[in-house]
Write an enzyme that holds these catalytic residues in place. Structure first.
Site, PDB file in Angstrom:
ATOM      1  N   THR A 150       0.880  -1.144   0.000  1.00 52.04           N
ATOM      2  CA  THR A 150       0.000   0.000   0.000  1.00 52.04           C
ATOM      3  C   THR A 150       0.928   1.206   0.000  1.00 52.04           C
ATOM      4  O   THR A 150       2.132   1.053   0.110  1.00 52.04           O
ATOM      5  CB  THR A 150      -0.878  -0.099   1.275  1.00 52.04           C
ATOM      6  OG1 THR A 150      -1.564  -1.339   1.205  1.00 52.04           O
ATOM      7  CG2 THR A 150      -1.849   1.033   1.441  1.00 52.04           C
ATOM      8  N   ASP A 202      -8.611  -9.197   0.456  1.00 50.06           N
ATOM      9  CA  ASP A 202      -8.855  -8.597   1.778  1.00 50.06           C
ATOM     10  C   ASP A 202     -10.216  -9.022   2.347  1.00 50.06           C
ATOM     11  O   ASP A 202     -10.506  -8.773   3.516  1.00 50.06           O
ATOM     12  CB  ASP A 202      -8.777  -7.071   1.702  1.00 50.06           C
ATOM     13  CG  ASP A 202      -7.386  -6.555   2.056  1.00 50.06           C
ATOM     14  OD1 ASP A 202      -6.567  -7.346   2.562  1.00 50.06           O
ATOM     15  OD2 ASP A 202      -7.117  -5.364   1.840  1.00 50.06           O
TER      16      ASP A 202
END
Ligand code: GLY
Length: 559
Positions: A367, A409
């Site tokens: 990220t 996720d």
């Protein structure tokens, strides 16, 4: 007298050598994980743009220069606090496509196939262009095309490949699996060398459409048509309708307190803000800080607090539009007191003996993060991602951007660990249009109404604990932005029942933690990469201090 002067000089030299200095600037500051992107943001600020304008420019620039996480094909969260007190949280995270199903990543025997991590079926519907546009329309000031222009230039004219990027691209096995990714990012196996100029004409053309037509240039028209056609050809699920229907969502940020600081942070579908407020709420009454930074006693108390939050995360957190997340219960004073009382200062609680709690339900890899403060005191914390490094590995042919593997996720199967070893259940099960649970924790902290800190990080499950430790280092130990980031970190996430410590913990501290019953895994490298700005002093002594995580290759700069 002579000796006194000599002594003073020695002290000054030693303390200068020991202190790790942040970058300081009077007016405005950008800290991001890639230097060209930082520079794009500073240019916008110098030209009179505000923090939101700069955030748009940095995010588009990262999509070109930091392809492991910067993106058009992913999503994230933007948190803004304007100098006049207005706040905004924009959720532009990926959503499950309409055709997604609960068991889509399980084979006939109920075993996870791995398709949530790699290839065309791993992606949620991207949100970045819509989210940036929403933020810009709401709070920006400069023209949209002007903010996309630096990214267009970086893609069309190219930029010089750094050692870090060359190494990262060479090592990215997933890119080698897909022809278009291998062609663009690995020169068909010849690889990019540090010092070469990397041009991305297809990405430049996609960005030009976005510059001209706004987010519509991505979600409708030729880009969307080509994207949807490639998906269909390769068995992916995202359709033209999914793209056209994608909406960024403005949500109310969470607000909590810690020892006189006000903490503005990410609400669900992030687990980050709830985690931060729960853990810091427990720690506030625990007295961990009196043991000192890096001590076994403080590390133990904080780790036990982490363990308890991640148990709750596995059960109670998910997309609030699909599942009633008991946010108030999870951070209520009575619930925090119960957690606090359960912590034995001398003994680790085995995770097998600690279950997710029952809060009141009464309420109504890879990220990237950057932090920005502008000359008026407006602040933006933005974290966005493709999930794993280089996402699903897929570049949409002819469009130049990589796609996320954010579907991982979700909890693909109850109890089955995802990329970050996190487990989950019903709250985070897959459903069409649902948003996968995130750990991204963009956070803005004030004290007495004045901006104190802007902070956030990439790092999957380790984001929340990383961001929290940097805040504690600044708030409890008075460290500057760079020291607070540099301090060795640790992480516990309930399952697996391990305490991960970074290099820098002394062997006797590790031994003391083991004596308390922790299964310590030393020298962990997968920690969050925190980018923070701290406001130091007031009036004529006021400085913006930018700290960038030296574990990566970012840049803090201001003016
Ligand atoms: N993809 C990592 C996160 O959102 O937590």
């Amino acid at each position: 007298m002579k000796y006194a002067r000599y002594f003073c000089l020695v002290v000054a030299v030693v303390s200068a050598a020991q202190a790790r200095h942040p970058v300081r600037a009077r007016n405005a500051m950008v800290v991001a994980q890639e230097p060209h992107a930082t520079d794009a943001g500073v240019s916008v600020l110098k030209a009179g743009g505000n923090a939101v304008d700069a955030a748009v420019a940095v995010a588009f620039a990262l999509a070109v220069t930091h392809p492991t996480a910067g993106n058009l094909g992913g999503g994230g969260f933007l948190l803004a606090r304007m100098a006049d007190g207005r706040t905004a949280f924009i959720d532009f995270r990926e959503r499950a496509p309409e055709k997604a199903t609960r068991d889509m990543y399980l084979d006939a025997a109920g075993k996870p196939t791995g398709d949530s991590l790699q290839g065309w079926r791993a992606s949620g519907v991207p949100g970045t262009a819509r989210g940036l546009e929403m933020a810009h329309k709401k709070l920006g000031r400069r023209g949209w095309a002007e903010l996309v222009a630096p990214a267009v230039g970086l893609a069309r004219d190219g930029f010089v490949v750094s050692y870090a990027l060359a190494e990262s691209l060479r090592r990215a096995k997933r890119l080698a699996e897909f022809e278009e990714s291998r062609r663009i990012f690995q020169k068909n196996g010849a690889y990019w060398e540090a010092g070469e100029r990397f041009k991305q004409p297809e990405l430049g053309a996609t960005l030009e459409r976005i510059a001209r037509d706004g987010a519509r240039g991505f979600y409708e028209g030729p880009v969307a048509e080509r994207f949807a056609a490639a998906m269909a050809r390769h068995g992916g699920l995202i359709t033209a309708a999914d793209l056209k229907d994608y909406k960024a969502i403005e949500r109310t940020p969470l607000l909590g307190t810690y020892k006189g600081y006000q903490i503005l942070t990410a609400p669900p579908p992030s687990s980050g803000g709830v985690g931060l407020l729960q853990m810091m709420g427990v720690l506030e009454g625990l007295g961990f800080e009196k043991h000192g930074a890096g001590s076994a006693a403080a590390t133990h108390l904080v780790a036990e607090t982490m363990r308890r939050f991640y148990a709750d995360r596995s059960e109670h957190l998910g997309d609030p539009d699909f599942y009633k997340v008991p946010v108030t219960g999870l951070i209520s004073k009575s619930y925090l007191a119960r957690i606090r009382e359960s912590i034995d200062p001398h003994r680790a609680t085995p995770s097998d003996q600690w279950k997710p709690g029952s809060p009141a339900r009464e309420e109504s890899a890879e990220t990237t993060h950057f932090s920005i403060v502008d000359a008026e005191g407006n602040a933006v914390a933005l974290t966005y991602t493709l999930n794993g490094g280089y996402g699903s590995g897929v570049t949409v042919p002819g469009l130049g951007f990589l796609l996320n593997n954010e579907m991982d996720d979700f909890s693909v199967k109850p109890g089955h660990p995802n990329l970050f070893g996190l487990v989950g259940g019903e709250a985070n099960a897959i459903a069409p249009r649902k948003t996968p649970l995130s750990s991204m924790t963009p956070t803005i902290i004030t004290r007495g109404g004045e901006l104190f800190m802007v902070v956030g990080a990439p790092g999957g499950s380790r984001i929340i604990t990383g961001v929290m430790q940097v805040i504690l280092n600044a708030a409890d130990y008075g460290m500057n932005a760079q020291e607070a980031i540099d301090q060795p970190r640790f992480h516990h996430q309930w399952k697996p029942d391990k305490l991960y410590t970074e290099r820098g913990f002394s062997p006797d501290t590790i031994e003391l933690l083991r004596q308390r019953g922790h299964d310590v895994e030393t020298n962990t490298t997968g920690v969050a990469l925190v980018e923070a700005i701290i406001v130091e002093g007031r009036g004529k002594d006021r400085w913006l201090a930018g700290g960038t995580d030296r574990r990566a290759h970012g840049k803090a700069a201001g003016y």
